[in-house]
Design an enzyme around this catalytic site. Structure first.
Site, PDB file in Angstrom:
ATOM      1  N   ARG A 114     -96.546 -28.007  44.195  1.00 14.82           N
ATOM      2  CA  ARG A 114     -95.401 -27.665  45.032  1.00 14.82           C
ATOM      3  C   ARG A 114     -95.402 -26.232  45.533  1.00 14.82           C
ATOM      4  O   ARG A 114     -94.540 -25.886  46.339  1.00 14.82           O
ATOM      5  CB  ARG A 114     -94.109 -27.966  44.261  1.00 14.82           C
ATOM      6  N   ASP A 137     -83.485 -41.932  32.436  1.00 16.06           N
ATOM      7  CA  ASP A 137     -84.474 -41.045  33.065  1.00 16.06           C
ATOM      8  C   ASP A 137     -83.844 -40.136  34.113  1.00 16.06           C
ATOM      9  O   ASP A 137     -84.420 -39.907  35.173  1.00 16.06           O
ATOM     10  CB  ASP A 137     -85.619 -41.867  33.694  1.00 16.06           C
ATOM     11  N   ASP A 140     -83.494 -36.861  34.677  1.00 14.32           N
ATOM     12  CA  ASP A 140     -83.874 -35.465  34.436  1.00 14.32           C
ATOM     13  C   ASP A 140     -82.893 -34.503  35.105  1.00 14.32           C
ATOM     14  O   ASP A 140     -82.448 -34.746  36.227  1.00 14.32           O
ATOM     15  CB  ASP A 140     -85.223 -35.165  35.089  1.00 14.32           C
TER      16      ASP A 140
END
Lengths: 271, 544
Positions: free
Chosen positions: B141, B312, B314
């Site tokens: 990234r 999940d 995050d």
């Protein structure tokens, strides 16, 4: 192996027939649980023959790769595979999204392993060379009298006026390294040509050629400044395709050159 | 014969270029001067450059450039494109320093180009092993810069330092063992004299951490585990030894407040993702915002968004820092639209919860209590048969950068109103293997669900406007002093909205998924906007 064979790999390229075993292959293979049993000189020769027919169109007869096809140089450490098993898998399965197609399912596994052995043989394993020079003495000359670090980086330390030599042993064999020291103009990569550009406002900039195309030039000058010009911005420019590195034939004795070669050839990723 | 050939090419080549009618207007200056900490600290004041992943240390992704604005954005045109040679899904946000752009490529490479033309100065190719453990594609990234050195995470969980002028490798350290499931994709963050960086691997039963490294040598200066362990009373939030494989990856770039000397960083899901039976408790500090002392990495406070997460979700979002008026008083806050579909405004001095409201479709919580802790709807945990819950596994948002404009006072997030059927599975941990304990599936085609850019008032959490996106988006956002908001969508549009109203002002079809965040910069007084789409980095500017 005690094999003083500075030309051995060239013989292989032309289909030489002498045999020896590559002791590094079983060691590498064990790490991943595969053992390449096809590791004799005959296997190398058969692998080379297959390579010439099937692989050289993209990778070149000398396996040194081709920017046009995007095929990488196979004579240096491979970026996509770090073991024989990895090379085998690439040949068998190809690399998705690239021009590297898998070999035909009809090609038997032993033939692929022979190809793996051939490719491994192209990598100039330092164990195959018995060089006369001393690595330690060469390192001392490099940092001492030669002052090579003022232009070259090794391990992140040094200058920017010449190629980074941190892994030069992976891409140049001892003969080539010797020539580089004695006659730097023998082979000058276009990246190290110099360009002297005069802009329309009279500014003159001289530096190494990081990039040049139809419409523009990118340079790095002696002070590591980066420049980008459109050719429209220039009155004129001059390209010099010689190396800016002096010959060290007079600076060092023959044995010192051997020491430097031994040191440079030892510069690999592991170090 | 070879010698003769060499002699021929060694001759100097002189080329005369005919003088142009219009002489070169600007003074040529050598590009790129060292990026000191002082420059990074004041990055917002040199908007011609984009010096770090989120633009500046507060991660607002707001640029003071206004040459391109609401009145002329319709005149944008493509100036150049850079094709990344390795085909994958580009998630890079380039940085620009004094006219040079540094672009990261899949899998773990960097290229330096002239930011005005996209033409290359140098490239760095990172050697990778062939047996990587990565959950979600070969991504990178972006880089960080300090002085004349670039820092990059690599998929084999290394951190590398490169000479920004040549691309030469200066050092290469293993942050963690990739064979155990660790990898690295996010841009590091420079904080004073340290390189701060996280790690990915939340689907492999890792134990996450945030590290700081010496920029000169690569020596590790501190490590803060994101999962409480022995010696930390919070380890009691994990049943038995489940903290050892507790996940809490840190695969995003954090933010920094120089006055409070605190680093803010999000943490990922607990492991295994969808089966919480073997890790009863809140599972600290998974799915949390952490405030770390920048000098030693100690956790000064934490705020856990989703205690005992089994979906999940995050907390891998970029923390946005700003000082805003809240109930008649200027407060130092952190703004956070979470993957769990709630938006939060948190006092960043101490982690106190100020504001929390849903900003996207959600069915799992009745709301938040006075401390910001979710009040769960009973029976929403994954089952062996599957149960439908909103948001989906991908979340109401994800790692896609949100933005804040100090000009409009609005927080902008790319929100997804999805749902999914969540399944639980029993799973034993094996080192280096996936450790997820279930999964999910859409119950209708994914194109049934839509996204929207939502503009929120951070003092209330109220949605001021929204711009619907069909089919959906996984792109980041940037805003500018020209009152523009830039973002993209999965079907390949890149577009500009009026940041005040959400009105659409310009769009262009780029032909491939936008999965990165836009950034803006200028060279010689000319503003540009850059976005990666598909495999290509494209730069737009006003018509000449």
């Amino acid at each position: 192996m005690g094999l003083n064979s500075k030309f051995w790999w060239k013989w292989l390229l032309v289909g030489g027939t002498f045999c020896f075993s590559l002791t590094n292959i079983p060691a590498l293979a064990q790490e991943t649980g595969f053992i390449n049993l096809y590791n004799t000189g005959v296997d190398i020769r058969l692998g080379a023959r297959y390579f010439e027919r099937q692989c050289s169109r993209c990778h070149g007869l000398d396996a040194k790769g081709n920017d046009e096809t995007g095929a990488p140089d196979l004579t240096v450490r491979l970026s996509r595979a770090s073991s024989d098993a990895g090379v085998f898998r690439i040949i068998r399965e190809g690399i998705a999204g690239t021009a590297m197609l898998p070999v035909s399912a009809d090609v038997p596994d032993p033939q692929v392993w022979q190809l793996v052995t051939y490719i491994a043989s192209l990598n100039t394993d330092p164990a195959n060379f018995d060089l006369p020079g001393s690595v330690a003495a060469g390192a001392a000359l490099f940092t001492g009298r030669g002052d090579c670090g003022s232009c070259h980086m090794v391990g992140g330390v040094g200058g920017r006026r010449g190629p980074d030599l941190s892994r030069v042993g992976e891409r140049r064999d001892p003969d080539e390294l010797k020539t580089d020291l004695i006659d730097p103009n023998e082979t000058v990569l276009p990246r190290w040509w110099t360009i002297r550009a005069t802009a329309t406002d009279g500014t003159v900039v001289e530096g190494w050629r990081m990039g040049e195309d139809t419409f523009g030039i990118r340079l790095i000058d002696a002070n590591a400044n980066l420049w980008s010009f459109s050719k429209e911005q220039m009155q004129s420019y001059e390209r010099v395709e010689d190396s800016t590195m002096p010959s060290y034939a007079q600076t060092f004795s023959e044995s010192e050159i051997d020491d430097l070669v031994a040191y440079l050839f030892s510069l690999r990723k592991e170090n | 014969m070879k010698r003769l050939a060499i002699l021929l090419v060694s001759l100097s080549l002189a080329v005369q270029v005919s003088a142009q009618e219009e002489p070169f207007q600007t003074t040529m200056t050598p590009a790129f001067s060292p990026v000191t900490w002082e420059r990074l600290l004041n990055a917002a004041d040199e908007p011609e450059n984009w010096l770090m992943y989120s633009g500046n240390l507060s991660s607002q992704r707001f640029s003071k450039l206004d040459q391109i604005n609401t009145s002329n954005v319709a005149d944008l045109e493509l100036k150049w494109a850079y094709q990344i040679p390795v085909i994958d899904r580009a998630e890079t946000v380039p940085i620009v320093v004094d006219g040079i752009m540094f672009i990261t490529e899949a899998p773990s490479n960097v290229v330096a180009v002239d930011a005005r033309t996209g033409r290359r100065y140098w490239r760095y190719d990172h050697d990778l092993p062939e047996d990587l453990r990565i959950c979600c594609g070969r991504n990178n990234r972006g880089v960080a810069i300090l002085g004349e050195t670039l820092f990059m995470s690599t998929l084999d969980a290394h951190l590398v330092a490169l000479d920004a002028r040549t691309g030469n490798l200066l050092w290469d350290v293993a942050v963690a063992d990739y064979a155990k499931g660790y990898s690295k994709t996010a841009a590091p963050l420079i904080v004073k004299d340290k390189v701060v960086t996280g790690v990915a691997g939340g689907e492999f039963g890792i134990r996450g951490f945030i590290d700081a490294y010496d920029p000169a040598t690569g020596e590790r200066l501190w490590r803060t585990y994101t999962i409480a362990g022995p010696g930390n009373p919070d380890v009691s939030s994990w049943s038995e030894d489940s903290w050892q494989t507790g996940g809490g990856a840190s695969w995003i770039t954090g933010s920094y407040d120089p006055e409070l000397n605190q680093i803010y960083w999000g943490t990922g899901n607990p492991g295994p993702d969808w089966n919480g039976d073997a890790r009863l408790g809140d599972n600290l500090y998974s799915d949390s915002a952490l405030a770390l002392n920048a000098d030693n990495g100690e956790i000064e406070w934490y705020f856990q968004f989703t205690p005992h997460d089994v979906h999940d979700w995050d907390a891998i979002q970029v923390p946005i820092l700003a000082d805003i008026n809240y109930q008649g008083r200027l407060r130092k806050v952190m703004m956070w639209a979470n993957r769990n579909a709630f938006y939060y405004t948190i006092d960043r001095e101490n982690g106190d919860f100020l504001v929390g409201k849903p900003y996207a479709l959600q069915t799992w919580a009745q709301g938040l209590d006075e401390n910001g802790r979710p009040i769960r709807v009973p029976g929403m945990f994954p089952t062996y048969e599957g149960i439908v819950v909103s948001p989906s596994i991908g979340g109401a948002t994800n790692w896609w950068s949100p933005a804040f404009s100090p000009q409009t006072g609005l927080f902008y997030v790319n929100a997804f109103d999805g749902e999914q059927k969540f399944f639980k599975r029993d799973e034993e941990y094996t080192e280096g293997e996936r450790f997820t304990g279930g999964g999910g599936q859409y119950i209708q085609p994914i194109d049934t669900y839509f996204s929207a850019i939502r503009a929120l008032d951070p003092s209330t959490g109220d949605i001021r406007w929204e711009f619907p996106i069909q089919p959906r988006s996984s792109a980041g956002i940037s805003t500018t002093a020209g009152n523009l908001l830039f973002s993209g969508s999965v079907d390949g549009y890149f577009y500009a909205l009026d940041a005040r109203t959400g009105e659409e002002l310009w769009n262009v079809s780029l032909g491939a998924r936008v999965h990165a965040a836009p950034m803006t910069f200028s060279v010689d007084g000319e503003q540009f906007v850059t976005i990666a789409a598909g495999n290509v980095v494209m730069t737009f500017g006003l018509k000449d």
